[in-house]
Write an enzyme that holds these catalytic residues in place. Structure first.
Site, PDB file in Angstrom:
ATOM      1  N   ASN A 175      -6.581   0.573  -2.441  1.00 55.10           N
ATOM      2  CA  ASN A 175      -7.212   1.461  -1.453  1.00 55.10           C
ATOM      3  C   ASN A 175      -6.447   2.767  -1.253  1.00 55.10           C
ATOM      4  O   ASN A 175      -6.075   3.138  -0.146  1.00 55.10           O
ATOM      5  CB  ASN A 175      -7.428   0.738  -0.111  1.00 55.10           C
ATOM      6  CG  ASN A 175      -6.146   0.218   0.505  1.00 55.10           C
ATOM      7  OD1 ASN A 175      -5.181  -0.071  -0.191  1.00 55.10           O
ATOM      8  ND2 ASN A 175      -6.123   0.096   1.817  1.00 55.10           N
ATOM      9  N   HIS A 210      -8.800  -9.882   0.614  1.00 55.38           N
ATOM     10  CA  HIS A 210      -8.626  -9.736   2.063  1.00 55.38           C
ATOM     11  C   HIS A 210      -9.757 -10.526   2.712  1.00 55.38           C
ATOM     12  O   HIS A 210     -10.928 -10.203   2.518  1.00 55.38           O
ATOM     13  CB  HIS A 210      -8.714  -8.258   2.453  1.00 55.38           C
ATOM     14  CG  HIS A 210      -8.487  -8.012   3.906  1.00 55.38           C
ATOM     15  ND1 HIS A 210      -7.376  -7.368   4.382  1.00 55.38           N
ATOM     16  CD2 HIS A 210      -9.217  -8.348   5.007  1.00 55.38           C
ATOM     17  CE1 HIS A 210      -7.431  -7.311   5.708  1.00 55.38           C
ATOM     18  NE2 HIS A 210      -8.547  -7.892   6.110  1.00 55.38           N
ATOM     19  N   HIS A 221      -2.183 -12.528   2.896  1.00 57.22           N
ATOM     20  CA  HIS A 221      -1.816 -12.469   4.326  1.00 57.22           C
ATOM     21  C   HIS A 221      -2.540 -13.458   5.245  1.00 57.22           C
ATOM     22  O   HIS A 221      -3.363 -13.068   6.077  1.00 57.22           O
ATOM     23  CB  HIS A 221      -1.955 -11.051   4.882  1.00 57.22           C
ATOM     24  CG  HIS A 221      -3.185 -10.283   4.505  1.00 57.22           C
ATOM     25  ND1 HIS A 221      -4.437 -10.822   4.456  1.00 57.22           N
ATOM     26  CD2 HIS A 221      -3.337  -8.993   4.156  1.00 57.22           C
ATOM     27  CE1 HIS A 221      -5.302  -9.891   4.113  1.00 57.22           C
ATOM     28  NE2 HIS A 221      -4.655  -8.785   3.911  1.00 57.22           N
ATOM     29  N   HIS A 280       0.876  -1.181   0.000  1.00 58.65           N
ATOM     30  CA  HIS A 280       0.000   0.000   0.000  1.00 58.65           C
ATOM     31  C   HIS A 280       0.909   1.225   0.000  1.00 58.65           C
ATOM     32  O   HIS A 280       1.518   1.526   1.022  1.00 58.65           O
ATOM     33  CB  HIS A 280      -0.885   0.018   1.246  1.00 58.65           C
ATOM     34  CG  HIS A 280      -1.736  -1.205   1.410  1.00 58.65           C
ATOM     35  ND1 HIS A 280      -3.003  -1.303   0.912  1.00 58.65           N
ATOM     36  CD2 HIS A 280      -1.474  -2.391   2.010  1.00 58.65           C
ATOM     37  CE1 HIS A 280      -3.516  -2.489   1.197  1.00 58.65           C
ATOM     38  NE2 HIS A 280      -2.600  -3.174   1.864  1.00 58.65           N
ATOM     39  N   PHE A 281       1.031   1.879  -1.163  1.00 61.47           N
ATOM     40  CA  PHE A 281       1.987   2.987  -1.275  1.00 61.47           C
ATOM     41  C   PHE A 281       1.325   4.374  -1.223  1.00 61.47           C
ATOM     42  O   PHE A 281       1.980   5.394  -1.384  1.00 61.47           O
ATOM     43  CB  PHE A 281       2.847   2.823  -2.530  1.00 61.47           C
ATOM     44  CG  PHE A 281       3.955   1.783  -2.371  1.00 61.47           C
ATOM     45  CD1 PHE A 281       4.183   1.142  -1.156  1.00 61.47           C
ATOM     46  CD2 PHE A 281       4.762   1.447  -3.444  1.00 61.47           C
ATOM     47  CE1 PHE A 281       5.208   0.190  -1.008  1.00 61.47           C
ATOM     48  CE2 PHE A 281       5.793   0.505  -3.315  1.00 61.47           C
ATOM     49  CZ  PHE A 281       6.006  -0.125  -2.101  1.00 61.47           C
ATOM     50  N   ARG A 282       0.005   4.405  -1.036  1.00 61.47           N
ATOM     51  CA  ARG A 282      -0.704   5.620  -0.597  1.00 61.47           C
ATOM     52  C   ARG A 282      -0.763   6.768  -1.597  1.00 61.47           C
ATOM     53  O   ARG A 282      -1.226   7.855  -1.229  1.00 61.47           O
ATOM     54  CB  ARG A 282      -0.090   6.155   0.710  1.00 61.47           C
ATOM     55  CG  ARG A 282       0.113   5.133   1.817  1.00 61.47           C
ATOM     56  CD  ARG A 282      -1.172   4.519   2.278  1.00 61.47           C
ATOM     57  NE  ARG A 282      -1.017   3.759   3.520  1.00 61.47           N
ATOM     58  CZ  ARG A 282      -1.832   2.770   3.876  1.00 61.47           C
ATOM     59  NH1 ARG A 282      -2.844   2.409   3.103  1.00 61.47           N
ATOM     60  NH2 ARG A 282      -1.661   2.139   5.012  1.00 61.47           N
ATOM     61  N   HIS A 319       1.472   4.044   8.142  1.00 58.27           N
ATOM     62  CA  HIS A 319       0.707   5.155   8.730  1.00 58.27           C
ATOM     63  C   HIS A 319       1.709   5.974   9.532  1.00 58.27           C
ATOM     64  O   HIS A 319       2.721   5.435   9.983  1.00 58.27           O
ATOM     65  CB  HIS A 319      -0.386   4.627   9.674  1.00 58.27           C
ATOM     66  CG  HIS A 319      -1.390   3.737   9.007  1.00 58.27           C
ATOM     67  ND1 HIS A 319      -2.420   4.212   8.234  1.00 58.27           N
ATOM     68  CD2 HIS A 319      -1.514   2.390   8.997  1.00 58.27           C
ATOM     69  CE1 HIS A 319      -3.147   3.206   7.778  1.00 58.27           C
ATOM     70  NE2 HIS A 319      -2.615   2.083   8.222  1.00 58.27           N
ATOM     71  N   ASP A 334       2.507  -6.705   2.616  1.00 61.48           N
ATOM     72  CA  ASP A 334       1.373  -5.871   3.026  1.00 61.48           C
ATOM     73  C   ASP A 334       1.870  -4.551   3.634  1.00 61.48           C
ATOM     74  O   ASP A 334       1.248  -4.011   4.552  1.00 61.48           O
ATOM     75  CB  ASP A 334       0.458  -6.623   4.006  1.00 61.48           C
ATOM     76  CG  ASP A 334      -0.909  -5.977   4.142  1.00 61.48           C
ATOM     77  OD1 ASP A 334      -1.180  -4.983   3.440  1.00 61.48           O
ATOM     78  OD2 ASP A 334      -1.716  -6.460   4.952  1.00 61.48           O
TER      79      ASP A 334
END
Ligand code: DOR
Length: 460
Positions: free
Chosen positions: A108, A190, A244, A76-78, A318, A314
């Protein structure tokens, strides 16, 4: 007409750059060998014991091991939209340092990647901002089946059958049946049962104890949902990859894969358990939650015996401020992309597994699961995505040395033996001993889904 200008003599510039990597122990598909490897341009041009070519550059890799670049199939590289946590520039530098030469990123972000158009714009963004190679999943929503059917240039479809960070969720049975029935791309998900999690949330309503995270997202939630997903995959004869895996009980389901099912383990579900909340608090708050020591052991066992094929991170950064909010406001997720190879090489050092197995789990298997063209092994004609590792190098993970924008690691303070020292992406040396060469970007990974995935490509 007008006279044509004479052609410029460009042949000097297009002559291929050749690099010879010598004296390394090379992990080939058939096992380790003391051979030299020639990189020409963006690919592996030659592998031989005694290469005598004029080359532009010689890398003396005495005492080091050469492995294929890692393919991390869950990050997840945002970017776009959440770049205060992470962005492509920071995350891809973390990849290069950690030996990850290709990442496959989850949908996401903000906006969610749930259309052909948003997928194209992410690919465009990454083509100038990512130091390593990239691919992006398309996310499922209850209403975007036409987008899922039209999508190309993607490893596959990601479904949040249970919700996690963000607002993506498809848990309606009819919507799931349609996705498995009508689409052809590989599907990954997921798996944490939404109803179970909600019931548990009510039971623990008002809690501020992060240890309750593993009681809310409990074993049952993971097992029920994984079972449901496998049932969908079997009935619709659809390739399916379980992300995961967090419980030992799920691993029992994978023995009966029927040529359709693959599964993945993450370092936090191998190395962290509920006892670690006391020390690390919400830093190890993840979805699916970390479980018990016995689950760690069974997930490890499933990797060793082939019921789980892939290790991915994964990577879900944050900020520390966000993580330090009182539970349950603290978000789930932890960064791992830059330390995952060292964590696994440290297992090699401790004789828990071999370097060949690490290459299987982190390079070869993800390439096969996602039909990635030209990657995952060291072979002539394959992309020159390569990593030199020093199995003797002992180094401590330090928050202040992390490339990830969030600037912390749950493994801060741990001494690990075995680190990447030099990384090439498409023949371009992007990282060497703490230094980056940012002059070139990585490339879009190519997926050829006619290959049919992991179980059909045993000898590709
Ligand atoms: O803990 C998690 N964080 N699990 C996920 O599935 C998503 C991720 C995130 O994006 O933060």
């Amino acid at each position: 007409g007008t006279a044509q200008a004479p052609r410029a003599p460009v042949w000097f510039c297009v002559a291929a750059m050749k690099t010879l990597i010598k004296n390394a122990t090379v992990i080939l598909p058939a096992g380790r060998a003391d051979v030299s490897v020639v990189i020409e341009d963006d690919h592996i041009a030659d592998i031989d014991a005694a290469i005598q070519l004029p080359v532009d550059r010689v890398v003396d890799a005495s005492g080091l091991y050469l492995i294929p670049g890692l393919i991390d199939d869950q990050v997840h590289f945002r970017e776009p939209g959440l770049t205060h946590k992470e962005d492509l520039a920071h995350a891809s530098r973390a990849c290069a340092k950690g030996g990850v030469t290709t990442f496959l990123e989850m949908p996401n972000t903000k906006p969610n990647t749930v259309s052909v158009e948003s997928l194209a714009s992410k690919l465009e963004l990454a083509s100038s901002r990512s130091l390593v190679n990239f691919g992006f999943y398309i996310g499922a929503t209850p209403g975007n089946i036409e987008e899922l059917k039209a999508a190309e240039r993607t490893p596959g479809i990601k479904i949040f059958i249970g919700s996690s960070t963000g607002d993506l969720l498809v848990d309606d049975q009819d919507a799931l049946e349609r996705i498995f029935d009508e689409t052809t791309l590989p599907i990954t998900a997921h798996c944490e049962d939404e109803a179970t999690v909600r019931a548990n949330q009510e039971r623990y309503a008002g809690t501020t104890d992060v240890r309750d995270h593993s009681r809310i997202r409990d074993h049952e939630a993971a097992i029920v949902c994984t079972r449901r997903a496998l049932d969908l995959a079997f009935r619709h004869n659809h390739r399916f990859h379980v992300l995961h895996v967090s419980t030992g009980a799920e691993t029992d389901l994978f023995a009966d894969h029927r040529g359709l099912i693959t599964a993945e383990a993450c370092p936090h579900h191998l190395f962290f358990h509920v006892g670690d909340y006391d020390r690390l608090g919400s830093l190890v708050q993840m979805n699916p939650s970390i479980k018990d020591v016995e689950d760690n052991r069974q997930i490890w066992q499933a990797l060793l015996d082939g019921r789980i094929q892939v290790i991915a991170t994964d990577h879900a950064p944050h900020t520390l401020e966000e993580k330090q909010l009182p539970y349950p406001q603290s978000p789930s997720g932890l960064p791992a992309v830059e330390n995952v190879l060292a964590l696994m090489l440290d297992q090699v050092h401790q004789e828990q597994c071999s370097l060949e197995q690490v290459v299987q789990w982190m390079c070869e298997a993800p390439a096969r699961v996602w039909d990635v063209v030209g990657k995952g092994r060291i072979a002539v004609g394959y992309d020159a995505d390569l990593v030199l590792v020093d199995l003797q190098r002992e180094q401590e993970v330090r928050n202040e040395q992390q490339e990830t924008k969030c600037g912390w690691s749950p493994w801060h303070g741990e001494r690990l033996t075995g680190w990447a020292v030099q990384t090439w992406v498409m023949g371009h040396e992007v990282y060497r001993d703490g230094q980056f060469d940012l002059s070139q970007s990585g490339q879009e990974a190519v997926f050829d889904h006619s290959r049919g995935g992991y179980w059909k490509t045993a000898d590709h």
